[in-house]
Scaffold this motif. Structure first.
Motif, mmCIF file in Angstrom:
data_model
loop_
_atom_site.group_PDB
_atom_site.id
_atom_site.type_symbol
_atom_site.label_atom_id
_atom_site.label_comp_id
_atom_site.label_asym_id
_atom_site.label_seq_id
_atom_site.Cartn_x
_atom_site.Cartn_y
_atom_site.Cartn_z
ATOM 1 N N ILE A 289 -8.849 -7.886 4.614
ATOM 2 C CA ILE A 289 -7.582 -7.443 3.943
ATOM 3 C C ILE A 289 -6.763 -7.048 4.809
ATOM 4 C CG2 ILE A 289 -6.226 -5.825 2.582
ATOM 5 C CD1 ILE A 289 -9.662 -4.993 1.682
ATOM 6 N N LEU A 290 -5.894 -8.614 4.879
ATOM 7 C CA LEU A 290 -4.386 -8.485 5.407
ATOM 8 C C LEU A 290 -3.562 -7.297 5.063
ATOM 9 C CD1 LEU A 290 -2.824 -9.379 7.737
ATOM 10 C CD2 LEU A 290 -2.134 -11.526 6.052
ATOM 11 N N ILE A 291 -3.211 -6.384 5.955
ATOM 12 C CA ILE A 291 -2.142 -5.431 5.434
ATOM 13 C C ILE A 291 -1.242 -5.454 6.147
ATOM 14 C CG2 ILE A 291 -2.294 -2.702 5.127
ATOM 15 C CD1 ILE A 291 -5.031 -2.509 5.389
ATOM 16 N N ALA A 292 -0.251 -5.616 5.529
ATOM 17 C CA ALA A 292 1.439 -4.561 5.961
ATOM 18 C C ALA A 292 1.875 -3.883 5.255
ATOM 19 C CB ALA A 292 2.157 -6.077 6.627
ATOM 20 N N VAL A 293 2.279 -2.708 6.133
ATOM 21 C CA VAL A 293 3.138 -1.455 6.048
ATOM 22 C C VAL A 293 4.588 -1.403 6.669
ATOM 23 C CG1 VAL A 293 1.062 -1.024 4.435
ATOM 24 C CG2 VAL A 293 1.913 0.087 7.875
ATOM 25 N N PRO A 294 5.121 -0.646 6.266
ATOM 26 C CA PRO A 294 6.368 -0.787 7.222
ATOM 27 C C PRO A 294 6.165 1.282 8.110
ATOM 28 C CG PRO A 294 6.564 0.411 4.530
ATOM 29 C CD PRO A 294 5.400 -0.147 4.725
ATOM 30 N N ALA A 295 6.970 1.472 8.974
ATOM 31 C CA ALA A 295 5.938 2.195 10.200
ATOM 32 C C ALA A 295 7.049 3.341 9.929
ATOM 33 C CB ALA A 295 5.938 1.470 11.621
ATOM 34 N N HIS A 296 6.462 4.379 10.812
ATOM 35 C CA HIS A 296 7.738 5.866 11.043
ATOM 36 C C HIS A 296 7.913 6.408 9.907
ATOM 37 C CE1 HIS A 296 6.935 3.850 15.695
ATOM 38 N NE2 HIS A 296 7.826 3.155 14.630
ATOM 39 N N GLN A 297 7.588 7.782 9.769
ATOM 40 C CA GLN A 297 8.577 8.449 8.620
ATOM 41 C C GLN A 297 9.972 8.878 8.801
ATOM 42 O OE1 GLN A 297 6.928 8.716 5.542
ATOM 43 N NE2 GLN A 297 8.087 9.627 4.568
ATOM 44 N N TRP A 298 9.934 9.007 10.054
ATOM 45 C CA TRP A 298 10.778 9.181 10.198
ATOM 46 C C TRP A 298 12.187 8.502 10.136
ATOM 47 C CZ3 TRP A 298 14.102 6.272 14.091
ATOM 48 C CH2 TRP A 298 13.412 5.859 14.459
ATOM 49 N N VAL B 37 0.978 -1.216 -0.144
ATOM 50 C CA VAL B 37 0.077 0.069 0.468
ATOM 51 C C VAL B 37 0.716 1.027 -0.104
ATOM 52 C CG1 VAL B 37 -1.744 1.567 1.417
ATOM 53 C CG2 VAL B 37 -1.984 -0.862 1.307
ATOM 54 N N GLU B 38 1.938 1.299 0.574
ATOM 55 C CA GLU B 38 3.332 2.249 0.741
ATOM 56 C C GLU B 38 3.464 2.830 -0.445
ATOM 57 O OE1 GLU B 38 4.992 -0.940 1.700
ATOM 58 O OE2 GLU B 38 3.573 -0.955 2.140
ATOM 59 N N HIS B 39 3.159 2.456 -2.039
ATOM 60 C CA HIS B 39 3.893 2.204 -3.088
ATOM 61 C C HIS B 39 2.567 2.694 -4.107
ATOM 62 C CE1 HIS B 39 6.948 -0.904 -3.258
ATOM 63 N NE2 HIS B 39 6.836 -1.232 -2.332
ATOM 64 N N ILE B 40 1.685 2.302 -2.965
ATOM 65 C CA ILE B 40 0.752 3.695 -4.253
ATOM 66 C C ILE B 40 0.187 4.823 -3.689
ATOM 67 C CG2 ILE B 40 -2.393 3.240 -4.974
ATOM 68 C CD1 ILE B 40 -0.244 0.931 -5.839
ATOM 69 N N HIS C 1 5.786 5.399 -0.953
ATOM 70 C CA HIS C 1 5.242 7.449 -1.606
ATOM 71 C C HIS C 1 5.098 7.603 0.302
ATOM 72 C CE1 HIS C 1 3.764 7.942 -5.181
ATOM 73 N NE2 HIS C 1 3.340 6.604 -5.568
ATOM 74 N N ARG C 2 5.041 6.829 0.964
ATOM 75 C CA ARG C 2 5.260 7.057 2.403
ATOM 76 C C ARG C 2 5.838 5.418 3.175
ATOM 77 N NH1 ARG C 2 0.846 5.253 0.284
ATOM 78 N NH2 ARG C 2 0.181 7.180 -0.773
ATOM 79 N N ALA D 12 -8.309 5.599 -2.324
ATOM 80 C CA ALA D 12 -8.204 5.262 -3.627
ATOM 81 C C ALA D 12 -7.974 2.911 -3.380
ATOM 82 C CB ALA D 12 -8.093 5.867 -4.850
ATOM 83 N N ALA D 13 -6.669 2.358 -3.640
ATOM 84 C CA ALA D 13 -6.592 1.358 -3.474
ATOM 85 C C ALA D 13 -7.237 0.624 -2.698
ATOM 86 C CB ALA D 13 -5.230 1.357 -3.953
ATOM 87 N N LEU D 14 -7.723 1.030 -1.604
ATOM 88 C CA LEU D 14 -8.304 -0.323 -0.168
ATOM 89 C C LEU D 14 -9.668 0.549 -0.592
ATOM 90 C CD1 LEU D 14 -6.384 1.325 2.884
ATOM 91 C CD2 LEU D 14 -5.881 -0.241 1.921
ATOM 92 N N ALA D 15 -9.906 0.987 -1.047
ATOM 93 C CA ALA D 15 -11.731 0.685 -1.588
ATOM 94 C C ALA D 15 -11.629 0.123 -2.291
ATOM 95 C CB ALA D 15 -11.580 2.384 -2.080
ATOM 96 N N ALA D 16 -10.864 -0.103 -3.614
ATOM 97 C CA ALA D 16 -10.724 -0.725 -5.065
ATOM 98 C C ALA D 16 -11.068 -2.767 -4.052
ATOM 99 C CB ALA D 16 -9.781 -0.779 -5.608
#
Length: 242
Positions: free
Chosen positions: A131-140, A108-111, A152-153, A116-120
Motif C-alpha cells: 500500500i502506497l500511503i501519503a498523508v499530511p504531516a504535523h497536527q500543529w 487516510v486522513e479523511h477516514i 480528521h487529523r 479499519a480502513a487500512l485493514a480493509a
C-alpha cells in the motif's frame, strides 16, 4: 471534501506545482522501492479527478475508487473505464486478494477509523502486495485547508506507524517529503494564525512562483527514500502485511 476542493482540483491538477512535482516524486519512489511485477494490478482509492491515474498506469493495470460523483465522472474519462464508488473503511464490492499495489494518496486522513480502513486495504492485497500511503504531516499545521478537505487529523511519523501496525501492516521507507519548501509552508501557517487570515485557497500562485516551487519540490524525487529528509509537509511510506 467541500465541493470547492474538487472544483479546484479539476481546474488545477495539471498545472499546479504541487500536483505536478508530487506525481514525479511518487513515480520515482515507486520505481525504486515498489518492486512491482510487470503485469501489476493497481487500485487507487480516493482518486479525486484522476490526476494520478496516468502515473500509476505506467506500473500496471489500474482500477480506481472515488465517492464524489462529479470527480468520479472526470476520473472515469481519464481512466477510460468506470471508476467505482466503494467507500472506506468497508470497501464494499472490491475484490479481496486481488491487487499488487493500492495507492491512497492524501486519503487516510479523511477516514475517521483509519485503522479499519487500512485493514480493509490489506485484505485486498495479493500475497506480497503493498500500500502506497501519503498523508499530511504535523497536527500543529492544522489550518482552514484541513477543514475544507474534511480531514480528521494530520500525522506524525509515530501516529502513522501506529495506525499501520494496528492494521496488521508494517511500514517500509517511511519518510517526510515536501521538505525543501516546508519552512515557507510553516511560516505561512503561523502567519495565518497570527493575523487571522487562515486561507483555504490552494489555487496556483503566479506563474513564475508556480514554476519555481515546482522546480524546487521536484528536486526531492532524487532524495525521497535515499537520504534522510528534514521535516516536511507530508509523509510517504509503503506498507506491507506484517
Amino acid at each position: 471534501m467541500d465541493r470547492i476542493v474538487y472544483d479546484r482540483m479539476a481546474a488545477h491538477d495539471s498545472t499546479h506545482w504541487w500536483y505536478r512535482a508530487r506525481r514525479d516524486i511518487l513515480a520515482d519512489y515507486l520505481t525504486r522501492y515498489g518492486k512491482l511485477p510487470a503485469d501489476a494490478r493497481i487500485l487507487e482509492i480516493g482518486c479525486g479527478t484522476g490526476h494520478n491515474l496516468p502515473m500509476l498506469a505506467s506500473f500496471g493495470t489500474v482500477d480506481a475508487i472515488e465517492i464524489d460523483p462529479a470527480a468520479r465522472e472526470i476520473a472515469s474519462q481519464r481512466l477510460g473505464k468506470p471508476v467505482q464508488a466503494a467507500p472506506l473503511p468497508e470497501l464494499p464490492g472490491i475484490e479481496r486478494g486481488a491487487y499488487d499495489l493500492i495507492a491512497v494518496l492524501d486519503v487516510v486522513e479523511h477516514i475517521e477509523d483509519d485503522v479499519a480502513a487500512l485493514a480493509a486495504m490489506k485484505s485486498c492485497l495479493k500475497p506480497g502486495g503493498k500500500i502506497l500511503i501519503a498523508v499530511p504531516a504535523h497536527q500543529w499545521m492544522w489550518s482552514a485547508h484541513d477543514v475544507v478537505n474534511h480531514h480528521h487529523r494530520r500525522y506524525s511519523k509515530g501516529t502513522l506507524v501506529s495506525a499501520i501496525e494496528k492494521a496488521g501492516l508494517k511500514p517500509r521507507k517511511l519518510t517526510y517529503f515536501n521538505s525543501l519548501l516546508f519552512p515557507l509552508a510553516a511560516a505561512a501557517r503561523i502567519a495565518g494564525r497570527i493575523t487571522g487570515r487562515d486561507d483555504s485557497d490552494d489555487s496556483p500562485p503566479p506563474a513564475p512562483l508556480n514554476k519555481a516551487f515546482e522546480a524546487i519540490f521536484r528536486i526531492e524525487r532524487h532524495l525521497v527514500g535515499r537520504a534522510p529528509m528534514t521535516p516536511g509537509v507530508s509523509i510517504v511510506t509503503l506498507a506491507e502485511p506484517a
